[in-house]
Design an enzyme around this catalytic site. Structure first.
Site, mmCIF file in Angstrom:
data_model
loop_
_atom_site.group_PDB
_atom_site.id
_atom_site.type_symbol
_atom_site.label_atom_id
_atom_site.label_comp_id
_atom_site.label_asym_id
_atom_site.label_seq_id
_atom_site.Cartn_x
_atom_site.Cartn_y
_atom_site.Cartn_z
ATOM 1 N N GLU A 99 26.516 -16.817 13.360
ATOM 2 C CA GLU A 99 25.793 -16.090 12.308
ATOM 3 C C GLU A 99 26.717 -15.110 11.600
ATOM 4 O O GLU A 99 26.629 -14.908 10.386
ATOM 5 C CB GLU A 99 24.614 -15.315 12.905
ATOM 6 C CG GLU A 99 23.544 -16.182 13.535
ATOM 7 C CD GLU A 99 23.787 -16.443 15.018
ATOM 8 O OE1 GLU A 99 24.952 -16.608 15.428
ATOM 9 O OE2 GLU A 99 22.803 -16.493 15.762
ATOM 10 N N CYS A 130 21.460 -13.719 18.627
ATOM 11 C CA CYS A 130 21.616 -12.656 19.633
ATOM 12 C C CYS A 130 21.241 -11.308 19.003
ATOM 13 O O CYS A 130 21.070 -11.199 17.789
ATOM 14 C CB CYS A 130 23.052 -12.637 20.160
ATOM 15 S SG CYS A 130 24.230 -11.881 19.015
HETATM 16 N N1 THU Z 1 26.640 -17.341 20.093
HETATM 17 C C1 THU Z 1 26.453 -17.491 18.752
HETATM 18 O O1 THU Z 1 27.335 -17.994 18.044
HETATM 19 N N2 THU Z 1 25.284 -17.074 18.212
HETATM 20 C C2 THU Z 1 24.253 -16.522 18.928
HETATM 21 O O2 THU Z 1 23.261 -16.118 18.352
HETATM 22 C C3 THU Z 1 24.347 -16.459 20.388
HETATM 23 C C4 THU Z 1 25.662 -16.742 20.989
HETATM 24 C C5 THU Z 1 27.914 -17.783 20.683
HETATM 25 C C6 THU Z 1 28.824 -16.666 21.122
HETATM 26 C C7 THU Z 1 29.667 -17.339 22.161
HETATM 27 O O3 THU Z 1 30.754 -17.962 21.495
HETATM 28 C C8 THU Z 1 28.774 -18.422 22.726
HETATM 29 O O4 THU Z 1 27.688 -18.556 21.823
HETATM 30 C C9 THU Z 1 28.232 -18.108 24.110
HETATM 31 O O5 THU Z 1 27.656 -16.858 24.139
#
Ligand code: THU
Length: 146
Positions: free
Chosen positions: A66, A97
């Site tokens: 995001e 997240c």
């Molecule tokens: N991650 C995202 O790209 N977006 C989210 O909303 C949640 C988590 C990624 C971060 C990390 O590279 C992987 O997912 C595991 O946490």
């Protein structure tokens, strides 16, 4: 536009959003978590920007999908998000997240919608306001009374 044409246009726009996020996910750099994420944001005028997660050997330096999509939008001059789509391949589905909810809040329109998708397509959609109620925002900052 008639309701049917409007529905068709909306579904074509959602398809484009999904395609952009899905394509970005293919390029995710996730050698540590092995959890590939793609995201796409749509501005009210229909422009779409995508991003993928970019991890780093120094773990906290990694970025969410995001974050990349929002950065691309801002670099192109976009300042409003009407729709967000996040795609990953996980059982319960993915939602942005906490930190990314705050980043989205900076640009989300009042009725912005967030879609959670799996590799096969969109699974669930909800209003962004339901994901981050009572956000700390520009109004909070500007209403300081001290
Ligand atoms: N991650 C995202 O790209 N977006 C989210 O909303 C949640 C988590 C990624 C971060 C990390 O590279 C992987 O997912 C595991 O946490």
């Amino acid at each position: 536009m008639t309701a049917i044409l409007q529905d068709a246009a909306q579904s074509a726009s959602l398809d484009r959003l999904f395609t952009a996020a899905h394509a970005a996910r293919e390029n995710a750099y996730a050698p540590y978590s092995h959890f590939a994420v793609g995201a796409a944001v749509r501005t009210p005028d229909g422009a779409i920007f995508s991003g993928a997660n970019v991890e780093n050997a120094a773990y906290p330096a990694g970025c969410c999908a995001e974050t990349g999509a929002i950065a691309a939008m801002v670099a192109a001059g976009g300042r409003q998000i009407a729709e967000v789509l996040v795609v990953a391949d996980c059982g319960e589905g993915i939602w942005p997240c906490g930190a990314c909810r705050q980043r989205i809040a900076e640009f989300a329109t009042e009725d912005a919608v967030v879609h959670s998708a799996g590799p096969e397509g969109v699974r669930q959609s909800i209003k962004f306001a339901a994901l981050l109620p009572r956000a700390f925002d520009r109004q909070t900052l500007e209403s300081e009374s001290g």
